[in-house]
Write an enzyme that holds these catalytic residues in place. Structure first.
Site, mmCIF file in Angstrom:
data_model
loop_
_atom_site.group_PDB
_atom_site.id
_atom_site.type_symbol
_atom_site.label_atom_id
_atom_site.label_comp_id
_atom_site.label_asym_id
_atom_site.label_seq_id
_atom_site.Cartn_x
_atom_site.Cartn_y
_atom_site.Cartn_z
ATOM 1 N N HIS A 135 28.332 27.460 40.630
ATOM 2 C CA HIS A 135 29.564 27.775 41.357
ATOM 3 C C HIS A 135 29.262 28.607 42.607
ATOM 4 C CE1 HIS A 135 33.564 29.107 42.417
ATOM 5 N NE2 HIS A 135 33.076 30.338 42.447
ATOM 6 N N HIS A 140 29.888 28.350 47.168
ATOM 7 C CA HIS A 140 30.196 29.333 48.223
ATOM 8 C C HIS A 140 29.206 29.368 49.376
ATOM 9 C CE1 HIS A 140 33.621 31.492 46.491
ATOM 10 N NE2 HIS A 140 33.032 31.450 45.306
ATOM 11 N N GLU A 181 38.584 30.134 47.353
ATOM 12 C CA GLU A 181 38.329 29.456 46.083
ATOM 13 C C GLU A 181 38.996 28.076 45.983
ATOM 14 O OE1 GLU A 181 36.145 30.234 43.973
ATOM 15 O OE2 GLU A 181 35.778 32.371 44.248
ATOM 16 N N SER A 200 32.873 22.950 43.440
ATOM 17 C CA SER A 200 31.911 23.078 42.345
ATOM 18 C C SER A 200 32.451 22.477 41.044
ATOM 19 C CB SER A 200 31.524 24.551 42.146
ATOM 20 O OG SER A 200 32.653 25.337 41.846
HETATM 21 N N1 HBI Z 1 32.193 39.425 40.588
HETATM 22 N N2 HBI Z 1 30.176 38.315 40.514
HETATM 23 C C1 HBI Z 1 31.473 38.343 40.851
HETATM 24 N N3 HBI Z 1 32.016 37.255 41.465
HETATM 25 C C2 HBI Z 1 33.319 37.232 41.816
HETATM 26 O O1 HBI Z 1 33.800 36.240 42.388
HETATM 27 C C3 HBI Z 1 34.114 38.353 41.535
HETATM 28 C C4 HBI Z 1 33.504 39.468 40.914
HETATM 29 N N4 HBI Z 1 34.233 40.564 40.633
HETATM 30 C C5 HBI Z 1 35.626 40.639 41.002
HETATM 31 C C6 HBI Z 1 36.167 39.398 41.599
HETATM 32 N N5 HBI Z 1 35.440 38.382 41.855
HETATM 33 C C7 HBI Z 1 37.624 39.210 41.891
HETATM 34 O O2 HBI Z 1 38.376 39.602 40.781
HETATM 35 C C8 HBI Z 1 38.083 39.858 43.190
HETATM 36 O O3 HBI Z 1 37.939 38.900 44.237
HETATM 37 C C9 HBI Z 1 39.512 40.281 43.143
HETATM 38 FE FE FE Z 2 33.973 31.979 43.430
#
Ligand code: HBI
Ligand code: FE
Length: 294
Positions: A135, A140, A181, A200
Site C-alpha cells: 500500500h 503512495h 487515499e 493499491s
Molecule cells: N501511520 N504508518 C502510518 N501510516 C498512516 O497512513 C497513518 C499513520 N498514523 C496516523 C494516520 N495515518 C492517520 O490516522 C492520520 O492521517 C490522521
Molecule cells: Fe495510505
C-alpha cells in the site's frame, strides 16, 4: 479489505508496542525479506499493473516509470529515496505499523514518508488492517514524485500537527482520505484514480471508476470536511478534482476559519448527495444496499 483501513488499526497500535526510536522508524532490513514475501509483492504488483493503464492518472503512471519499482522484489527504501530526493526532496522511511498521529505528521512535515516495512500474507491479499509496504510504496510513493502532491502531503503534515492540538483532526483527516487515499481526477479521456487506497486495491480500482454504485462528485473543500467516510469497505462517494494541480491551492489554504464553520454546520453521511453538489455520477448505491440487506 477492499480499502485501506487506517483508523481501525489504531487498536493494534495501542497494544503496548514500545518503539526503539522516538520517531518510530526501524531499519527496512531489506536483505531479510524471504522469497515468499517477494512473491506476494510480485502477485500484487502484476495484478495492479494489468488494471491501472486507463484507470490510474498520468501522474501516477509517470511516477511509477521513473522509480526503481518492479515486479520481482519488494523495493529497497534507500534506492527509492535516492530517486525521490532528487525529484521532490522526499524520503521513504520504514515503520513497523501505524504510528501515532503526531509522529506521522512530524514525518510528513519534513518530507519523510513512513512506509510499513512488512508485507501482507498470501492469504490476506485483499484485506489489510494496517498499511503494509505494498500500500505505502506502490500506492503512495509514485505520486510523491509529483511536485504538487509532494507539496500537498507536506502541508497535510504541518496542518495535522496544528489540527491535532485544536482537537479538529477528524475534519482535516477527511480531506486526506478523500484526496490522497481515495481521490479521483478528471483527465481528457475520463475520470482517473490518484488515491493510494484505490491504486493499491484491485477490486476498488475497478469499482471506483466503473461501477454504477458509488457517487462521483466534484471536490469542494467544505463539503469534504463535513463528510464521514467508510474505513472498512469501498467508498460510497468519490470526490473528483478537475486537475492534480488544484492540490497546490489546497496546500496553501488556511484551515483555521474552516474548522469553526464545519463544526457548526454538521456532518454528511458517506452516501449523501446534496443539491449543491457538482455530480459527475449519481450512484445507484446498490453495492452498499445489498450488503446492508445481507
Ligand atoms: N501511520 N504508518 C502510518 N501510516 C498512516 O497512513 C497513518 C499513520 N498514523 C496516523 C494516520 N495515518 C492517520 O490516522 C492520520 O492521517 C490522521
Ligand atoms: Fe495510505
Amino acid at each position: 479489505m477492499q480499502s485501506q483501513s487506517h483508523e481501525s488499526a489504531k487498536h493494534g497500535l495501542a497494544a503496548g508496542y514500545q518503539p526503539d526510536r522516538p520517531d518510530w522508524t526501524i531499519d527496512q532490513g531489506w536483505a531479510n525479506y524471504t522469497a515468499e514475501e517477494h512473491a506476494v509483492w510480485k502477485t500484487l504488483y502484476e495484478r495492479q499493473s494489468r488494471l491501472l493503464p486507463g484507470r490510474a492518472c498520468d501522474e501516477f503512471i509517470r511516477g511509477m516509470q521513473d522509480l526503481p519499482i518492479g515486479p520481482d522484489q519488494i523495493p529497497n527504501f534507500e534506492q527509492l529515496s535516492e530517486v525521490l530526493t532528487k525529484r521532490t526532496g522526499w524520503q521513504v522511511v520504514a515503520v513497523p505499523c501505524l504510528v501515532p498521529d503526531d509522529v506521522f505528521f512530524e514525518h510528513l512535515a519534513n518530507r519523510r514518508f513512513p512506509s510499513g516495512q512488512f508485507i501482507r500474507k498470501p492469504h490476506e491479499l485483499d484485506y489489510l488492517e494496517e498499511p503494509d509496504v505494498f500500500h505505502d510504496v506502490f500506492g503512495h510513493v509514485p505520486l510523491l514524485m509529483n511536485p504538487v502532491i509532494a507539496e500537498f502531503i507536506q502541508a497535510y503534515g504541518k496542518g495535522g500537527l496544528r489540527a491535532n492540538q485544536r482537537g479538529v483532526l477528524d475534519k482535516l483527516a477527511r480531506v486526506y482520505w478523500y484526496t490522497v487515499e481515495f481521490g479521483l481526477v478528471r483527465q481528457p479521456e475520463g475520470l482517473r484514480i490518484y488515491g493510494a487506497g484505490i491504486v493499491s486495491s484491485s477490486a476498488e480500482t475497478v469499482f471506483s471508476v466503473e461501477d454504477h454504485s458509488p457517487n462521483r462528485i466534484g471536490f469542494e473543500l467544505e463539503r469534504v470536511m463535513r463528510t464521514l467516510y467508510r474505513i472498512d469497505d469501498f467508498q460510497e462517494t468519490y470526490f473528483v478534482l478537475d486537475k492534480i494541480d488544484d492540490l497546490l491551492a489546497l496546500a496553501q489554504v488556511d484551515f483555521d476559519p474552516y474548522y469553526d464553520r464545519v463544526t457548526k454546520a454538521g456532518e454528511h453521511l458517506p452516501g449523501d448527495v446534496l443539491d449543491s453538489d457538482r455530480v459527475f455520477t449519481r450512484g445507484t448505491g446498490r453495492y452498499h444496499t445489498q450488503k446492508r440487506e445481507g
